[in-house]
Write an enzyme that holds these catalytic residues in place. Structure first.
Site, PDB file in Angstrom:
ATOM      1  N   TYR A 142      -6.871  12.355 -63.955  1.00  0.00           N
ATOM      2  CA  TYR A 142      -6.722  10.932 -64.669  1.00  0.00           C
ATOM      3  C   TYR A 142      -6.651  11.148 -66.364  1.00  0.00           C
ATOM      4  O   TYR A 142      -7.002  10.018 -67.053  1.00  0.00           O
ATOM      5  CB  TYR A 142      -8.649  10.722 -64.343  1.00  0.00           C
ATOM      6  CG  TYR A 142      -8.823  10.345 -62.836  1.00  0.00           C
ATOM      7  CD1 TYR A 142      -8.232  11.313 -61.616  1.00  0.00           C
ATOM      8  CD2 TYR A 142      -9.448   9.403 -62.394  1.00  0.00           C
ATOM      9  CE1 TYR A 142      -8.763  10.414 -60.315  1.00  0.00           C
ATOM     10  CE2 TYR A 142      -9.846   9.229 -61.186  1.00  0.00           C
ATOM     11  CZ  TYR A 142      -8.701   9.074 -60.246  1.00  0.00           C
ATOM     12  OH  TYR A 142      -9.167   9.081 -58.926  1.00  0.00           O
ATOM     13  N   LYS A 189      -6.424  24.086 -55.253  1.00  0.00           N
ATOM     14  CA  LYS A 189      -5.144  24.415 -54.839  1.00  0.00           C
ATOM     15  C   LYS A 189      -4.587  25.192 -55.367  1.00  0.00           C
ATOM     16  O   LYS A 189      -3.715  25.413 -56.605  1.00  0.00           O
ATOM     17  CB  LYS A 189      -4.413  22.502 -54.928  1.00  0.00           C
ATOM     18  CG  LYS A 189      -3.040  23.298 -54.002  1.00  0.00           C
ATOM     19  CD  LYS A 189      -3.148  23.131 -52.770  1.00  0.00           C
ATOM     20  CE  LYS A 189      -1.430  23.034 -51.859  1.00  0.00           C
ATOM     21  NZ  LYS A 189      -2.230  23.301 -50.344  1.00  0.00           N
ATOM     22  N   ASP A 221      -6.176  20.887 -49.064  1.00  0.00           N
ATOM     23  CA  ASP A 221      -5.352  20.573 -47.342  1.00  0.00           C
ATOM     24  C   ASP A 221      -6.179  21.039 -46.525  1.00  0.00           C
ATOM     25  O   ASP A 221      -6.356  20.316 -45.790  1.00  0.00           O
ATOM     26  CB  ASP A 221      -4.086  21.044 -47.605  1.00  0.00           C
ATOM     27  CG  ASP A 221      -3.067  22.311 -47.890  1.00  0.00           C
ATOM     28  OD1 ASP A 221      -4.526  23.283 -48.074  1.00  0.00           O
ATOM     29  OD2 ASP A 221      -2.427  22.902 -48.232  1.00  0.00           O
ATOM     30  N   ASP A 245     -12.677  12.442 -55.653  1.00  0.00           N
ATOM     31  CA  ASP A 245     -11.841  10.971 -54.870  1.00  0.00           C
ATOM     32  C   ASP A 245     -11.646  10.690 -54.116  1.00  0.00           C
ATOM     33  O   ASP A 245     -11.863  10.186 -52.795  1.00  0.00           O
ATOM     34  CB  ASP A 245     -11.209  10.714 -56.135  1.00  0.00           C
ATOM     35  CG  ASP A 245     -10.769   8.949 -56.188  1.00  0.00           C
ATOM     36  OD1 ASP A 245     -11.847   8.608 -55.620  1.00  0.00           O
ATOM     37  OD2 ASP A 245      -9.196   8.429 -55.854  1.00  0.00           O
ATOM     38  N   ASP A 249     -14.073   9.577 -50.253  1.00  0.00           N
ATOM     39  CA  ASP A 249     -13.724   8.915 -49.089  1.00  0.00           C
ATOM     40  C   ASP A 249     -13.311   9.096 -47.958  1.00  0.00           C
ATOM     41  O   ASP A 249     -13.853   8.429 -47.063  1.00  0.00           O
ATOM     42  CB  ASP A 249     -12.351   7.801 -49.886  1.00  0.00           C
ATOM     43  CG  ASP A 249     -12.617   6.221 -50.520  1.00  0.00           C
ATOM     44  OD1 ASP A 249     -13.463   6.836 -51.736  1.00  0.00           O
ATOM     45  OD2 ASP A 249     -11.482   5.536 -50.192  1.00  0.00           O
TER      46      ASP A 249
HETATM   47  C1  IPM Z   1     -13.867   5.314 -57.105  1.00  0.00           C
HETATM   48  C2  IPM Z   1     -12.893   4.694 -57.985  1.00  0.00           C
HETATM   49  C3  IPM Z   1     -12.551   5.010 -58.869  1.00  0.00           C
HETATM   50  C4  IPM Z   1     -12.047   6.524 -58.950  1.00  0.00           C
HETATM   51  C5  IPM Z   1     -11.308   4.195 -59.199  1.00  0.00           C
HETATM   52  C6  IPM Z   1     -11.948   2.444 -59.256  1.00  0.00           C
HETATM   53  C7  IPM Z   1     -11.192   4.084 -60.858  1.00  0.00           C
HETATM   54  O1  IPM Z   1     -11.937   4.943 -56.542  1.00  0.00           O
HETATM   55  O2  IPM Z   1     -15.159   6.069 -58.209  1.00  0.00           O
HETATM   56  O3  IPM Z   1     -13.684   7.087 -56.929  1.00  0.00           O
HETATM   57  O4  IPM Z   1     -10.704   6.862 -58.844  1.00  0.00           O
HETATM   58  O5  IPM Z   1     -12.679   7.419 -59.709  1.00  0.00           O
HETATM   59 MN    MN Z   2     -12.495   6.384 -54.953  1.00  0.00          MN
END
Ligand code: IPM
Ligand code: MN
Length: 372
Positions: A142, A189, A221, A245, A249
């Site tokens: 990042y 990884k 993975d 990240d 999700d």
């Molecule tokens: C999160 C979001 C952020 C990230 C974005 C909006 C930059 O997806 O907080 O998970 O990738 O960290």
């Molecule tokens: Mn995110």
């Protein structure tokens, strides 16, 4: 306690869900005799519209002069669909994380008993899941050097980690595991990446300082697969920025909606609390966004200041709203009449009257009846 809280509600549904978290914090303040002062500042696409900068200096200054930041969401389709955009809303959040030194992002993932059926995953697989993800937040790909060749045909993003960056988040993860089920899984990884091999070495050494905690390693993975095959095997997951990240999700599917997942981002000095979901622009202004992730982020804020009873009451109110299905449409196929603010009203009301009857709450707030 007196706390000054910077409110950066941002884009899309950010302001709507943050409003509900503020409502709930105000109720806690009244009930427990705390003074919470809120001060708003722009961030993200709306800040670009106003000032040309996704994180104006005044916003950053405010955050540096408050006790905590309550963050909404960031992002706007007009930037997502324009890869050539030089200024992007997300840069505001990334700069904020870096400037405030928020190196650890903590994302709890829980399967609520009342919501097991809402997840596309099988009940027996997810039931009992309770994970805390420790995502490194200010390093890795990042923040590494980004390059695009002059002819626009080649690009690169550098992924870098130092021992120091790995150590500080790893210690937090091990300490958290000591108060939980005493297991840390490092997701990396290491079969391919040099940075991951450094993570394994450093985290392996730190593990010796926590003999009561078991350390496991998983390639990312495989971890992605294990997350849906057998999420109960996880306790604390420790991982680098990008993997965290993605994995978080994915993990949100276990709870039944990404609209439930809260997070805390902490550093040496500052702390920021935000839902993990994005700005969900399609839902903006419709009153359908789930405010629970934002409300639970407010609970994490209270925990951060050792206000554990207060945080517990918020969680109890959230549990009750889920149990009574006073939930937004992402969790509620039967009716779309429970709006973002109705969910907030219910939780606020529960905080004021935790011993009232369930029927009373649901009837009043659904506007169906006031007779109990
Ligand atoms: C999160 C979001 C952020 C990230 C974005 C909006 C930059 O997806 O907080 O998970 O990738 O960290
Ligand atoms: Mn995110």
């Amino acid at each position: 306690m007196k706390l000054k809280i910077a409110v950066l509600s941002g884009d899309g549904i950010g302001p709507e869900v943050t409003n509900e978290a503020i409502k709930v914090l105000k109720a806690i303040g009244t009930e427990f005799d705390h003074t919470f002062l809120f001060e708003e500042a722009p961030v993200g696409a709306i800040a670009i519209d106003k000032t040309g900068d996704p994180l104006p200096d005044a916003t950053l200054d405010l955050c540096m002069n408050t006790d905590a930041v309550l963050f909404g969401a960031i992002g706007d389709p007009k930037y997502d669909n324009d890869p050539s955009a030089k200024v992007r809303p997300e840069q505001g959040l990334l700069k904020l994380r870096k400037s405030l030194g928020l190196f650890a992002n903590i994302r709890p993932v829980k399967a609520y008993d009342t919501l097991l059926k809402k997840s596309p995953l099988k009940e027996e697989i997810i039931s009992g899941t309770d994970i805390s993800i420790y995502r490194e937040l200010t390093g890795g790909i990042y923040f590494g050097k980004k390059e695009l060749s002059k002819d626009g045909k080649k690009a690169s993003d550098l992924c870098e980690y130092s021992e120091y960056e790995i150590k500080r988040v790893a210690h937090l993860a091990f300490k958290a595991a000591q108060n939980r089920s005493k297991k840390v899984t490092l997701v990396d990884k290491a079969n391919v990446l040099e940075t991951s091999r450094l993570w394994r070495k450093v985290v392996g050494e730190i593990a010796a300082e926590y003999p009561d905690v078991t350390l496991d390693f998983l390639f990312v993975d495989n971890a992605a697969m294990q997350m849906i095959l057998n999420p109960k095997q996880f306790d604390v997951i420790l991982t680098e920025n990008m993997f965290g990240d993605i994995i978080s999700d994915e993990a949100s599917v276990i709870g039944g909606s990404i609209g439930l997942l809260a997070s805390a981002s902490v550093g040496e000095k500052y702390a920021l609390f935000e839902p993990i979901h994005g700005s969900y622009p399609q839902a903006k202004g419709k009153g359908i966004a789930n405010p629970i992730a934002s409300i639970l982020s407010a609970a994490m804020l209270l925990d951060h200041f050792q206000l554990f009873d207060e945080a517990a009451l918020i969680r109890k109110a959230v549990d009750k709203s889920l149990q009574l299905e006073i939930t937004t449409p992402d969790l509620n196929e039967k009716t779309d009449m429970v709006s973002t603010s109705k969910v907030g009203d219910f939780i606020e009301d529960f905080i004021y009257n935790p011993n009232d009857t369930c029927l009373n709450f649901s009837n009043i707030h659904l506007g169906q009846s006031t007779i109990i």
